[in-house]
Design a protein around this motif. Structure first.
Motif, PDB file in Angstrom:
ATOM      1  N   ILE A 464      -2.137  -4.444  -1.582  1.00 50.49           N
ATOM      2  CA  ILE A 464      -1.788  -4.866  -0.217  1.00 50.49           C
ATOM      3  C   ILE A 464      -0.708  -5.941  -0.249  1.00 50.49           C
ATOM      4  O   ILE A 464       0.236  -5.934   0.554  1.00 50.49           O
ATOM      5  CB  ILE A 464      -3.051  -5.377   0.517  1.00 50.49           C
ATOM      6  N   ALA A 465      -0.841  -6.899  -1.214  1.00 49.53           N
ATOM      7  CA  ALA A 465       0.154  -7.967  -1.309  1.00 49.53           C
ATOM      8  C   ALA A 465       1.525  -7.406  -1.662  1.00 49.53           C
ATOM      9  O   ALA A 465       2.546  -7.798  -1.091  1.00 49.53           O
ATOM     10  CB  ALA A 465      -0.291  -8.993  -2.355  1.00 49.53           C
ATOM     11  N   ARG A 466       1.542  -6.437  -2.636  1.00 50.94           N
ATOM     12  CA  ARG A 466       2.821  -5.836  -3.019  1.00 50.94           C
ATOM     13  C   ARG A 466       3.459  -5.094  -1.845  1.00 50.94           C
ATOM     14  O   ARG A 466       4.648  -5.193  -1.590  1.00 50.94           O
ATOM     15  CB  ARG A 466       2.615  -4.890  -4.200  1.00 50.94           C
ATOM     16  N   ARG A 467       2.618  -4.329  -1.147  1.00 48.74           N
ATOM     17  CA  ARG A 467       3.142  -3.585   0.005  1.00 48.74           C
ATOM     18  C   ARG A 467       3.624  -4.532   1.096  1.00 48.74           C
ATOM     19  O   ARG A 467       4.631  -4.301   1.753  1.00 48.74           O
ATOM     20  CB  ARG A 467       2.065  -2.650   0.546  1.00 48.74           C
ATOM     21  N   SER A 468       2.888  -5.619   1.300  1.00 43.06           N
ATOM     22  CA  SER A 468       3.274  -6.584   2.338  1.00 43.06           C
ATOM     23  C   SER A 468       4.622  -7.213   2.003  1.00 43.06           C
ATOM     24  O   SER A 468       5.475  -7.395   2.882  1.00 43.06           O
ATOM     25  CB  SER A 468       2.201  -7.665   2.473  1.00 43.06           C
TER      26      SER A 468
END
Length: 674
Positions: A464-468
């Motif tokens: 999720i952090a990478r996608r964000s």
């Protein structure tokens, strides 16, 4: 169609209203008594306010009549703003946009002083709808975004849904379907969670209208059915009528004429009860088309006569053109080809500057049939060729819109899928832990399960952090030119404006718009238009100072921030950018004409909001366009004066002369004179 969508979205608010138009300017100052200082009204006054607010979204003319009879003595400032919003909404529903805009502007200072974010959000949203219908898109967007921020701060469900639905409609109108569907996806859960039939109805209507723009007919039909049922449950006859009429339009397009007639009869009964001239006229025109489709040509002709007379008096060009196209078909079915030609020619004149591809395709399809029936085969062939060209453009546009809509939906879908996977993983590990507790190695199983859960959570959080981070980067960059997008340039502009106010330094904003860009897309295709945009962006970057910021502000519009630049320096930079674009070699871009830009310049004068500074630059840009394009216009607030391009120094290259032999000139715009 735009007026009807505005009507339904404005129907959301049962919380506000406004004074009778000619009584508003002195209304706040005339308030006296204890209630004038506070926000509470007596039970009787509160009851009347609520009644007016309900009428404003359902029966606008009755609402204005009730407001005219309202005794404002002793009414608090908050009560007067509520009356103001109701009047803006009712006036907008009656298609008196300029009057509604003026009323909202008078009420805004009082609303801001009350520090009630939900109330101010509704007033701004009402103003935004009127600005949008008056073709003042930048101002409408600024009002809508401020309304959204206030609504989220207030936590008011109705205001939060209304602001998002406005921004969804605005995005669709401006071709930003990714943004439109993203806002719609956010509005739907809020509307459902509120339990309010009015919010659910408005969200359903907006969703159906957006589905129609991407040619998703089944979704549009289902959405309009849901909207009609929800408006009926809410007791909103105007919303119910508009939904039935929109549904009938989809059914007529699908050739389901009998079902369409039933829906139109329901809609017309409501419109007549509400004395809604626009609804009656457009509903009658559509009923004429449905009757013609059923072969009832004489009946269709009589209905068409009624609709055309009403639409001509209302001066709504697209609706009138649609009715004329249907009239041509009816006349042809009755064997009156000459009358059909007259209807075609009148519709053609109305649609000369229209961007409604569906209407223009229908026009050329009918024109080809009419001319062929008269033996005018050359004209019939030309009309058919134009229809095919428009069909190709429409198909490209539809695909682009569908892809953008899918991107807007995917973001929320991805997050929901991630959460669902995490929930399932957690459930599996919980069961594993329960089984381990019943075994002999309880402690080991507990540690293992806890480790697995932590690992799954860490992996999910990492993804999720990478996608964000990736999405945050993409959300702030224009994919075509690589320049900062509108969101980033607005945020940066607000920060620079605040810094300039604190330090006393100068700040200027340039808005640059490619001249005749639509013609480039039409004549050379969208790929050539994309090449032109990339080339212009690269050329502008090469001619900016260190610290200046360039961003893509709209379709063919760029914004440049000039921190620390004086008026004279800003004008010199603007002229340098204009000349740089004008000297680009068109052959390298696959064009046969030079690219030029019109530039609007505004220098900060103590504004607190970057949107106000951009609005001034936009007015200057409009003046540059009106003065002949390929020039710089400065919005100064002083007297009008003109500066020609030569004023900036003989050593710089000059742009190509404008049509007619005129040299491009830089002009200043007097905002007060405007």
């Amino acid at each position: 169609a735009g007026r009807r969508l505005v009507a339904l979205l404005l129907a959301l608010g049962a919380a506000l209203a406004h004074a009778e138009p000619r009584s508003w300017p002195g209304a706040v100052h005339a308030a006296t008594g204890p209630a004038a200082a506070g926000g509470d009204e007596t039970d009787a006054v509160e009851s009347r306010l609520r009644s007016i607010e309900t009428l404003a979204r359902r029966e606008p003319q009755r609402a204005l009549d009730a407001i005219a009879r309202f005794d404002r003595a002793g009414l608090s400032a908050r009560g007067q703003v509520r009356l103001a919003v109701a009047t803006v909404r009712a006036t907008t529903l009656l298609y008196r946009m300029h009057e509604a805009i003026a009323l909202a502007e008078r009420a805004l200072p009082v609303a801001r002083a009350l520090a009630d974010p939900a109330l101010l959000s509704r007033l701004l949203c009402s103003q935004a709808y009127a600005l949008e219908e008056a073709n003042r898109g930048l101002e409408a967007l600024a009002a809508g975004e401020e309304a959204l921020a206030l609504a989220d701060r207030s936590g008011d469900a109705e205001a939060r849904v209304e602001a998002r639905l406005f921004l969804a409609e605005h995005g669709a109108r401006r071709g930003d379907f990714e943004r439109a569907f993203a806002h719609l996806e956010q509005a739907w859960p809020l509307a459902r969670a509120s339990g309010a039939a009015a919010l659910k109805a408005a969200a359903a209507y907006t969703g159906a209208s957006l589905a129609r723009t991407i040619d998703d007919a089944p979704a549009a039909i289902e959405g309009y059915r849901l909207a009609e049922d929800s408006f009926r449950a809410d007791g909103d006859p105007l919303g119910e009528a508009d939904s039935a009429r929109a549904l009938a339009g989809m059914l007529v397009g699908a050739g389901r004429y009998t079902e369409a007639v039933d829906g139109l009869q329901r809609a017309l009964a409501r419109y007549h009860a509400l004395d809604d001239d626009f609804g009656i006229a457009t509903g009658t025109a559509m009923l004429a088309r449905a009757r013609g489709g059923l072969g009832e040509h004489d009946r269709a002709h009589a209905l068409s006569d009624q609709a055309l007379a009403a639409l001509r008096s209302l001066e709504v060009s697209d609706a009138l053109a649609s009715a004329l196209i249907d009239r041509a078909r009816i006349e042809l079915d009755r064997g009156r080809a000459a009358a059909a030609v007259a209807a075609v020619e009148e519709a053609r004149a109305l649609l000369l500057r229209s961007d409604e591809l569906r209407l223009r395709m229908r026009l050329h399809e009918v024109a080809a049939t009419v001319y062929a029936s008269l033996g005018r085969y050359r004209e019939a062939h030309a009309a058919l060729g134009e229809q095919l060209r428009l069909r190709e453009r429409h198909d490209d546009q539809r695909l682009s819109r569908q892809l953008a809509a899918q991107r807007g939906r995917l973001e929320s879908d991805r997050m929901a899928a991630d959460l669902e996977r995490a929930r399932r993983d957690g459930e599996r590990h919980r069961l594993a832990l329960a089984q381990a507790e019943r075994g002999a190695r309880v402690q080991t199983a507990l540690i293992l399960a806890a480790g697995l859960i932590a690992l799954a959570a860490s992996v999910a959080l990492l993804r999720i952090a990478r996608r964000s981070r990736r999405d945050a980067r993409l959300a702030r960059t224009d994919f075509l030119t690589g320049a900062p997008n509108r969101r980033q340039i607005v945020e940066l502009g607000q920060r620079l404006l605040a810094a300039a106010r604190a330090s006393g330094e100068a700040l200027a904003v340039l808005l640059l718009d490619l001249d005749h860009f639509k013609a480039i897309n039409d004549d050379f295709g969208h790929q050539a238009g994309d090449r032109a945009l990339r080339a212009v962006a690269d050329e502008l970057k090469r001619h900016l100072r260190r610290g200046d910021e360039l961003g893509r502000y709209g379709g063919e519009e760029f914004a440049v921030l000039l921190p620390g630049a004086s008026v004279e320096r800003s004008l010199a930079i603007a002229e340098r950018l204009r000349v740089a674009v004008a000297t680009l070699a068109p052959e390298s871009l696959g064009l046969d004409r030079a690219l030029t830009v019109s530039v609007g310049l505004a220098c900060a004068r103590g504004e607190g909001d970057f949107g106000e500074l951009v609005a001034r630059a936009d007015r200057a840009l409009y003046a540059a366009k009106q003065a002949g394009r390929n020039r710089v216009a400065q919005e100064t607030g002083a007297a009008h004066e003109e500066r020609r391009s030569a004023d900036f120094g003989r050593s710089r290259p000059q742009a190509a002369p404008l049509p007619g032999g005129r040299d491009p000139a830089s002009i200043r715009l007097d905002a007060s004179a405007e």
